[in-house]
Design an enzyme around this catalytic site. Structure first.
Site: not given
Lengths: 348, 348, 348, 348
Positions: A150-151
């Site tokens: 995930g970012c």
């Protein structure tokens, strides 16, 4: 021999960024471009900036259209990847930009995603430090299934793992506050994401431990620390399209000093092409890394509070999603790790 | 054989963008990086986004430091280029990103710049249409002195030249209104350019014909029309870092219809790699071209008003300055015209 | 005696701004707050900034709920006002913030709105100059039906009417280019209005004469000129929530000089509380008028092009919608014209 | 009887906001408007949004010009207030928007400001909770010297004091991360504050305990807790002109549950006009309070991490500076506490 890649979820921001990077990649030929509700459209209608690909037609996301490529990128809603991947040959490199295969703990998955766990794939964060001086990139060599981080976890893990891996930080009262550009919230039109609402405004969301990236960050930090790490994570929405600034802070163990802290981070990233620990006194800004695969990091030791504060910036769509995906692909296929990835941000 | 390039004015926005593009250029090796007041500094202090060049030292802008390169980029304040260029060998390719060598008419130069005219160099806008189906790129082949167009003229000429070259437009009552990102105003710290002042705000400047790009636009349009064209040009400052949106409108000559207009623009740019006339119904946005060398163009015929309205977007620092410079360099040196230049904008 | 006001369409941006102004109005008590699909909700859910009204419940927009108030504001979609107004008593002051009752020409209405014309109400732009030194405010005294102008027409008419009323401008080749904040596009969630799409980006829309405000602007200019005026109008979307900057330019008649131009505008607005012609050399910025009922105007005479260029700024939601509505209400009810309206913008 | 107020430092953002609020204040007449280097200018040149005051002349900041007013606002650089205040009569209400008289501890002052401590004035945060159910506003009644809190301290103290005052929070490992609009950094032109640099970018500064607001926040929290509280405070710069979002988190004491936490905050602010604890599930956004004197607050209990997370938003120039100053003035003079202060933000 040309390597072909298919991109599913091509109408969204993650899919669009994968396409932007692949179009600049010297070894990749873009094959099928697929989506669901926009199948049949010209790509130019949905991704107007992809001018050189504008006349390509989006086809339906299904195994028939995705099969026959060397690489398949899945930029699908959470929960949709497993079924598609199951229908692709085992020797196809499948790279999942969604969350489905990131978590190791099925229970954590269920608690945050309310569905059955789809299993765990090698985690596509090559720079992640593992036991004994190893790096996560070793696990990506030759891999045929990769889960892109995930970012927020990308920015948080890059910020804090060196300290935990070096045994310098306490595993409790770790606090992470991140500010993200709105593209992290995706392209579906929701009133609170309208330009009128977000411009000139900062707001928090998912406060109190509820954000789905919380267990993913804890997993990565715990693996690095060799003990269970608990975090408080608060994401906020910033008035910009791209970029994440993470402010991560942890209590340092007794006796740890500034030199030990700086050494841990410098040693961790000194040989990394895309991770830049800035010279002392220079602080990162998200603009520095816009459109690039870079992370820029700085840290300070607050003796008064007994804590280290680490700031990290990435472009959420590049290093935080599509760039991490392409970098991982490069490693899995034995290509130069930086192929197709910009080393310089677009600034100002 | 490696081609070496020096970049002067490296502390400003134009110089920074030239460096960003050259660092991505497969055939160019960056040599001297020079500036004036910041000579002696690490490049990373002044251009923090150029992470892979951060440890390079900025040297003084002088002939000694610039000599010995195949190409020298001048990103200097107006009026400073001629003296520097005069001290460089004639067979060095000198590319002036400033205004000094753009205007053909010494009187117009004096009226707008209050100094002596430095002479005219080949104009670095390769796509510009000339008489008899020729293009400006022909004049750049093998050139050793090139004047890069201004950012507003690039957007305005790309927007209107096809209509004038095809004889479809009246030379009076041409109105051009452009909105530019703030990087066009440079990096020197002025109160009205503070973020607090520009965010959430649109404002005009140089209204009433006083902007220095006015004679440059008229020169290009008049050359295309084969008669003297008069414009009203109003630049405005928009709350964004990069990008120019130009709205250009002119009265069409009697009998001209929509089909003739569309044909003129399509024919003009159908073979151009970087200039995209969008499909009918799709309008450009500056975000589409961010960081790329593209221009995107759309037009409409307003029968009621008897006018054509053309919208064009560019990135002022890329196609409008450094990208145009690198593209012109490529042509002059016989390299592929698009080498080192992005064909896809960074969006969203 | 307290004056009560109902606000319909309270979930949208126009309705929200009417409520913000009325809450600050010393003579008005807010009665029913109505909407359609959000009836039953707490106002705080839909208009979180209206903190002191947060616990008010939104009721259904229907004659029963609106009846019994001295004033009813209609902030409804185009085409919805006439039916509601018809069911309200004739002595209720009904103020329509929508377009339904602005146009005098049924044919123009049909051409741009594809429905039957609902009739024309007095136009709520008090400062508009009429024949013989009269102003539009005279027509609002005691009125019980008022049509609030569109936001673009407010800015364009304030910019150009003084020149046409004074007979200084040619009625052809009038060109108007406006940049608007995104709140002008309303609150319904459309992908192209997402923050990710609009931040850092300028784009045109409704190009070529198709925007619905075109006939409204022509109507106002023609009335002022005493002859038919034709315009080319191009709206653009700017990366800001509020504000309109209009650049309006027209050919001046032979013999008109700068002094005559400045005199026309100074005379037009010298006594106006909310319309400020700036001192020569100072140009307006939308930030100057944010949240206020002001317009700021500057003009320049471009002798070379033979044109006057006028810049005007307003807040599209205040002077351009709700402020104009409240100002008109004040006049109709005999209250001080500026009651409840800010004379100072919120800047920076 | 009219109350007159002088405003020094009128060319900066704080001074401009004081003027904006005073111009809307029903009981105040604005007297001298003073500054230093811009003395002699029209106010309209420096504060173009203050249109109704544009023709006022700025005079020199000196005792002669400030004397003879009932109230004097000092919006001067740090270190400049004491000398000016010493020359004003004791019965003049002097309100210092700078830092000089906020800190109680001379040593903390010296450590962070490197100059001699000027003494401590009553702290202008009326809602601050004191021992035994008292509030800071009691200390402002009739005061003639008031120190306006810093903008970050206002947001941080409003966020955390209820928990400390109620004895629910641990005094160690308190972490505060704030995002501020750029107006908080003032109006002097520095390159890193240019619009080109800040738009689309988030960046930290003053990291590691070095920001001058750190001791001020610790002072307020310690006073509320009745024991010494240590914080880690990280300010960040957000791409917006105004607003502060503070994310404040602290470990809760054993046995404290969610109900106790919500009760503490609800009880603290239930009677406060300007402090709004939002209904559960609604999170604040800085846009909600733009231009108003409001703070909006929400909290969550993260059981997993054992911490409370509190989000607060204010407008840094209004409640965070000039609004707090005017509110304190109102109390000191016995005027209605909210006179001249907006209760509704300007949104969207």
């Amino acid at each position: 021999m040309t390597i072909t890649a298919a991109v599913s979820g091509a109408s969204g921001y993650a899919g669009g960024e994968v396409l932007r990077l692949l179009a600049n990649h010297p070894e990749i030929e873009i094959g099928a471009i697929t989506a669901h509700s926009s199948a049949g459209s010209r790509l130019g209608e949905l991704q107007p900036h992809l001018l050189s690909l504008a006349d390509r037609t989006i086809t339906e996301t299904n195994p028939e259209n995705l099969a026959g490529h060397d690489v398949v990128f899945l930029a699908l809603p959470h929960g949709a990847s497993a079924a598609v991947a199951a229908q692709l040959p085992e020797d196809t490199l499948v790279i999942d930009a969604g969350a489905d295969h990131r978590l190791e703990d099925p229970e954590a998955w269920f608690r945050f995603y309310s569905s059955e766990h789809a299993g765990t794939w090698p985690y596509g964060l090559p720079e992640l430090m593992l036991d004994g001086g190893h790096r996560q990139r070793e696990k990506l060599l030759g891999a045929r299934r990769i889960a892109v981080p995930g970012c927020y976890p990308t920015s948080a893990l890059l910020a804090l793992v060196p300290g935990f891996a070096a045994g310098l930080l306490e595993p409790r009262d770790v606090v992470i506050v991140s500010a993200s550009g709105t593209s992290g919230a995706g392209k579906s039109a929701k009133p609170h994401l309208l330009g009128s609402e977000v411009m000139g405004s900062m707001s928090p969301y998912g406060v109190g431990g509820g954000h789905r990236h919380t267990p993913e960050i804890e997993q990565g930090l715990s693996n690095a620390a060799g003990e269970s790490v608990t975090i408080s994570f608060t994401p906020t929405l910033a008035p910009m399209s791209r970029g994440i600034l993470t402010t991560a802070t942890a209590r340092v163990k007794p006796g740890v000093d500034k030199a030990a802290l700086r050494a841990a981070w410098s040693d961790a990233y000194g040989d990394e092409e895309f991770i830049h620990v800035l010279p002392e006194g220079q602080w990162p800004a998200t603009q520095m890394v816009l459109g690039s695969n870079n992370a820029a990091i700085q840290l300070a030791f607050d003796e008064h509070a007994g804590r280290v504060i680490v700031s990290s910036v990435i472009d959420n769509l590049t290093k935080g999603t599509a760039g991490g995906a392409v970098q991982s692909m490069n490693i899995a296929l034995g290509l130069p790790e930086g192929a197709g990835l910009a080393q310089l941000g677009v600034a100002p």
